[in-house]
Scaffold this motif. Structure first.
Motif, PDB file in Angstrom:
ATOM      1  N   TYR A  29       0.997  -1.259   0.020  1.00 26.41           N
ATOM      2  CA  TYR A  29      -0.162   0.058   0.151  1.00 26.41           C
ATOM      3  C   TYR A  29       0.727   1.283  -0.037  1.00 26.41           C
ATOM      4  CZ  TYR A  29      -3.207   3.408   1.765  1.00 26.41           C
ATOM      5  OH  TYR A  29      -3.976   4.722   2.054  1.00 26.41           O
ATOM      6  N   VAL A  30       2.051   1.268   0.832  1.00 27.75           N
ATOM      7  CA  VAL A  30       2.880   2.673   1.001  1.00 27.75           C
ATOM      8  C   VAL A  30       3.663   2.736  -0.301  1.00 27.75           C
ATOM      9  CG1 VAL A  30       4.674   3.476   2.114  1.00 27.75           C
ATOM     10  CG2 VAL A  30       2.796   2.394   3.536  1.00 27.75           C
ATOM     11  N   ILE A  31       3.833   1.652  -0.837  1.00 28.82           N
ATOM     12  CA  ILE A  31       4.937   1.830  -2.163  1.00 28.82           C
ATOM     13  C   ILE A  31       3.826   2.424  -3.237  1.00 28.82           C
ATOM     14  CG2 ILE A  31       5.892   0.527  -3.906  1.00 28.82           C
ATOM     15  CD1 ILE A  31       7.036  -1.527  -1.855  1.00 28.82           C
ATOM     16  N   LYS A  32       2.677   1.694  -3.270  1.00 29.69           N
ATOM     17  CA  LYS A  32       1.918   2.279  -4.443  1.00 29.69           C
ATOM     18  C   LYS A  32       1.383   3.810  -4.200  1.00 29.69           C
ATOM     19  CE  LYS A  32      -0.487  -2.056  -6.077  1.00 29.69           C
ATOM     20  NZ  LYS A  32      -0.006  -1.751  -7.486  1.00 29.69           N
ATOM     21  N   VAL A  33       1.059   4.059  -2.849  1.00 32.94           N
ATOM     22  CA  VAL A  33       0.793   5.417  -2.674  1.00 32.94           C
ATOM     23  C   VAL A  33       2.024   6.479  -2.996  1.00 32.94           C
ATOM     24  CG1 VAL A  33       0.532   7.188  -0.966  1.00 32.94           C
ATOM     25  CG2 VAL A  33      -0.943   4.980  -0.795  1.00 32.94           C
ATOM     26  N   LEU A  34       3.283   6.020  -2.462  1.00 33.01           N
ATOM     27  CA  LEU A  34       4.434   6.691  -2.844  1.00 33.01           C
ATOM     28  C   LEU A  34       4.643   7.009  -4.617  1.00 33.01           C
ATOM     29  CD1 LEU A  34       6.955   5.768   0.003  1.00 33.01           C
ATOM     30  CD2 LEU A  34       5.475   7.891  -0.136  1.00 33.01           C
ATOM     31  N   LYS A  35       4.235   5.921  -5.107  1.00 34.68           N
ATOM     32  CA  LYS A  35       4.552   5.904  -6.615  1.00 34.68           C
ATOM     33  C   LYS A  35       3.384   6.375  -7.205  1.00 34.68           C
ATOM     34  CE  LYS A  35       7.812   2.201  -7.093  1.00 34.68           C
ATOM     35  NZ  LYS A  35       8.104   0.684  -7.529  1.00 34.68           N
ATOM     36  N   ARG A  36       2.305   6.734  -6.332  1.00 34.16           N
ATOM     37  CA  ARG A  36       0.942   7.297  -7.298  1.00 34.16           C
ATOM     38  C   ARG A  36       0.404   6.291  -7.997  1.00 34.16           C
ATOM     39  NH1 ARG A  36       2.517  13.815  -8.157  1.00 34.16           N
ATOM     40  NH2 ARG A  36       3.004  14.379  -5.688  1.00 34.16           N
ATOM     41  N   GLN A  37       0.486   4.954  -7.741  1.00 28.92           N
ATOM     42  CA  GLN A  37      -0.082   4.043  -8.317  1.00 28.92           C
ATOM     43  C   GLN A  37      -1.310   3.364  -7.765  1.00 28.92           C
ATOM     44  OE1 GLN A  37       3.276   1.184  -8.513  1.00 28.92           O
ATOM     45  NE2 GLN A  37       4.164   1.785 -10.189  1.00 28.92           N
ATOM     46  N   LEU A  38      -1.706   4.052  -6.993  1.00 27.47           N
ATOM     47  CA  LEU A  38      -2.977   3.556  -6.137  1.00 27.47           C
ATOM     48  C   LEU A  38      -4.218   4.488  -6.535  1.00 27.47           C
ATOM     49  CD1 LEU A  38      -3.883   1.286  -4.203  1.00 27.47           C
ATOM     50  CD2 LEU A  38      -3.784   2.652  -2.335  1.00 27.47           C
ATOM     51  N   LEU A  39      -5.147   4.024  -7.140  1.00 28.34           N
ATOM     52  CA  LEU A  39      -6.341   4.866  -7.404  1.00 28.34           C
ATOM     53  C   LEU A  39      -7.385   4.577  -6.490  1.00 28.34           C
ATOM     54  CD1 LEU A  39      -6.565   3.870 -11.144  1.00 28.34           C
ATOM     55  CD2 LEU A  39      -5.320   5.768 -10.205  1.00 28.34           C
ATOM     56  N   PHE A  40      -8.131   5.740  -6.208  1.00 25.71           N
ATOM     57  CA  PHE A  40      -9.180   5.850  -5.215  1.00 25.71           C
ATOM     58  C   PHE A  40     -10.423   6.234  -6.075  1.00 25.71           C
ATOM     59  CE2 PHE A  40      -5.641   6.576  -2.746  1.00 25.71           C
ATOM     60  CZ  PHE A  40      -5.754   5.631  -1.633  1.00 25.71           C
ATOM     61  N   GLN A  41     -11.661   5.631  -5.698  1.00 26.15           N
ATOM     62  CA  GLN A  41     -12.902   5.791  -5.966  1.00 26.15           C
ATOM     63  C   GLN A  41     -13.593   6.712  -5.073  1.00 26.15           C
ATOM     64  OE1 GLN A  41     -15.148   2.458  -7.056  1.00 26.15           O
ATOM     65  NE2 GLN A  41     -16.991   3.424  -7.535  1.00 26.15           N
ATOM     66  N   GLU A  42     -14.156   7.638  -5.324  1.00 27.01           N
ATOM     67  CA  GLU A  42     -14.990   8.595  -4.418  1.00 27.01           C
ATOM     68  C   GLU A  42     -16.283   7.909  -4.166  1.00 27.01           C
ATOM     69  OE1 GLU A  42     -14.964  13.082  -4.275  1.00 27.01           O
ATOM     70  OE2 GLU A  42     -16.550  12.586  -5.370  1.00 27.01           O
ATOM     71  N   PHE A  43     -16.576   7.912  -2.671  1.00 22.01           N
ATOM     72  CA  PHE A  43     -18.033   7.430  -2.350  1.00 22.01           C
ATOM     73  C   PHE A  43     -18.538   8.442  -1.457  1.00 22.01           C
ATOM     74  CE2 PHE A  43     -20.565   5.055   0.920  1.00 22.01           C
ATOM     75  CZ  PHE A  43     -21.611   4.920   0.163  1.00 22.01           C
ATOM     76  N   ILE A  44     -19.905   9.213  -2.068  1.00 16.53           N
ATOM     77  CA  ILE A  44     -20.358  10.140  -1.043  1.00 16.53           C
ATOM     78  C   ILE A  44     -21.487   9.327  -0.136  1.00 16.53           C
ATOM     79  CG2 ILE A  44     -21.642  12.041  -0.800  1.00 16.53           C
ATOM     80  CD1 ILE A  44     -19.042  12.578  -2.224  1.00 16.53           C
ATOM     81  N   ALA A  45     -21.198   9.292   1.162  1.00 19.94           N
ATOM     82  CA  ALA A  45     -21.924   8.496   2.033  1.00 19.94           C
ATOM     83  C   ALA A  45     -23.146   9.232   2.620  1.00 19.94           C
ATOM     84  CB  ALA A  45     -21.121   8.099   3.270  1.00 19.94           C
ATOM     85  N   LEU A  46     -23.227  10.594   2.828  1.00 21.29           N
ATOM     86  CA  LEU A  46     -24.134  11.458   3.168  1.00 21.29           C
ATOM     87  C   LEU A  46     -24.224  12.502   2.120  1.00 21.29           C
ATOM     88  CD1 LEU A  46     -24.017  11.747   6.821  1.00 21.29           C
ATOM     89  CD2 LEU A  46     -25.277  10.340   5.511  1.00 21.29           C
ATOM     90  N   LYS A  47     -25.550  13.107   1.834  1.00 21.74           N
ATOM     91  CA  LYS A  47     -25.729  13.940   0.622  1.00 21.74           C
ATOM     92  C   LYS A  47     -26.806  15.036   1.000  1.00 21.74           C
ATOM     93  CE  LYS A  47     -24.904   9.999  -2.713  1.00 21.74           C
ATOM     94  NZ  LYS A  47     -25.893   9.084  -3.582  1.00 21.74           N
ATOM     95  N   GLY A  48     -26.066  16.131   1.442  1.00 27.07           N
ATOM     96  CA  GLY A  48     -26.956  17.247   1.692  1.00 27.07           C
ATOM     97  C   GLY A  48     -28.009  17.294   2.892  1.00 27.07           C
ATOM     98  N   ILE A  49     -27.517  16.526   3.954  1.00 24.26           N
ATOM     99  CA  ILE A  49     -28.396  16.121   4.970  1.00 24.26           C
ATOM    100  C   ILE A  49     -28.718  17.451   5.889  1.00 24.26           C
ATOM    101  CG2 ILE A  49     -28.836  14.670   7.114  1.00 24.26           C
ATOM    102  CD1 ILE A  49     -29.220  13.214   4.692  1.00 24.26           C
ATOM    103  N   SER A  50     -29.786  17.863   6.177  1.00 26.73           N
ATOM    104  CA  SER A  50     -30.247  19.117   7.212  1.00 26.73           C
ATOM    105  C   SER A  50     -31.461  19.115   7.922  1.00 26.73           C
ATOM    106  CB  SER A  50     -30.328  20.272   6.202  1.00 26.73           C
ATOM    107  OG  SER A  50     -29.304  20.852   5.507  1.00 26.73           O
ATOM    108  N   PHE A  51     -31.109  19.193   9.359  1.00 24.50           N
ATOM    109  CA  PHE A  51     -32.293  19.037  10.152  1.00 24.50           C
ATOM    110  C   PHE A  51     -31.876  19.876  11.466  1.00 24.50           C
ATOM    111  CE2 PHE A  51     -29.969  15.001  10.544  1.00 24.50           C
ATOM    112  CZ  PHE A  51     -30.187  14.810  12.031  1.00 24.50           C
TER     113      PHE A  51
END
Length: 244
Positions: A29-51
């Motif tokens: 994991y560290v090697i891939k992060v340092l080499k910028r070889q690890l790709l991430f997918q964004e996940f939005i868990a909460l979307k515009g919650i108000s109360f």
């Protein structure tokens, strides 16, 4: 924030970054992060919650697994930070969000009462004063010197609930805590929560049981895939959820 508003959730978004490929160990994991070889997918868990939650109110949160209920409670508790938006809390919180949180499995039940009490901000003298009351409510006196890792999930839940509710918190947050307890203990917990509500405590409550939410809460929010599907009277929201 108005004096009677205990919690204000304002247009909250919570984002997680998930690795898009499998990594088998930390070194890789560290090697891939340092080499910028690890790709991430964004996940939005909460979307515009108000109360807004006012003092003494009881709110239930319903939705399917993975809908964002627990993420929302963790954000209100300060465990998670919003990606966008804000959460403002006015008062002390006793969070019962994850079984085992604040416990050490290798320590005995006796030791964990003091450990968890300190995590919740209780003084040692206060815990000593309330110790018998905590143990008797949790019904674990015969297991005081047993390591907590040998407890069933129900026993651990009873102990955690007993510690968190031994004083009247401003805000009590319960996430599926009663799901692992037996029926008699669930009734016992509901009675204590009703006593706290009568004393002015504000309750945020997650349960997969719509009937339990209707019994415990006046208002409810239905969360679906991170979005607020419905908000309002608990009975109406629970019926809409059951019929969806």
């Amino acid at each position: 924030m108005e004096n009677d508003i205990k919690i204000r959730v304002n247009d909250v978004y919570v984002r997680f970054n998930m690795a898009s490929e499998r990594v088998d160990n930390i070194k890789e994991y560290v090697i891939k992060v340092l080499k910028r070889q690890l790709l991430f997918q964004e996940f939005i868990a909460l979307k515009g919650i108000s109360f807004d939650v006012r003092a003494g109110e009881s709110w239930g949160f319903i939705g399917s697994n993975g809908s964002g209920k627990s993420t929302l409670l963790k954000t209100i508790s300060g465990i998670l930070k919003p990606y966008k938006g804000s959460v403002t809390v006015n008062g002390s919180i006793s969070p019962l969000i994850e079984l085992g949180a604040g416990f050490d499995g290798n320590m005995t039940a006796r030791e964990n009462v003091f450990l968890n009490g300190c995590v919740l901000g209780y003084s040692e003298s206060f815990i000593r004063e309330k110790f018998d009351e905590i143990i008797d409510f949790a019904e674990v006196r015969d297991f005081l010197d047993v390591p907590l890792k040998n407890f069933s999930s129900g026993m651990a839940a009873r102990l955690g609930f007993s510690i968190a509710t031994t004083v009247k918190p401003d805000i009590l947050i319960c996430d599926e805590v009663l799901a692992v307890g037996d029926f008699k203990f669930q009734e016992k917990c509901e009675k204590r929560m009703n006593e706290l509500l009568s004393g002015g405590t504000t309750l945020l409550f997650v349960s997969h049981s719509a009937e339990q939410v209707k019994r415990m809460c006046k208002k409810a929010i239905w969360i679906d895939h991170g979005e607020m599907r419905m908000i309002g009277d608990a009975s109406e929201v629970c019926e809409a959820y059951k019929n969806s």
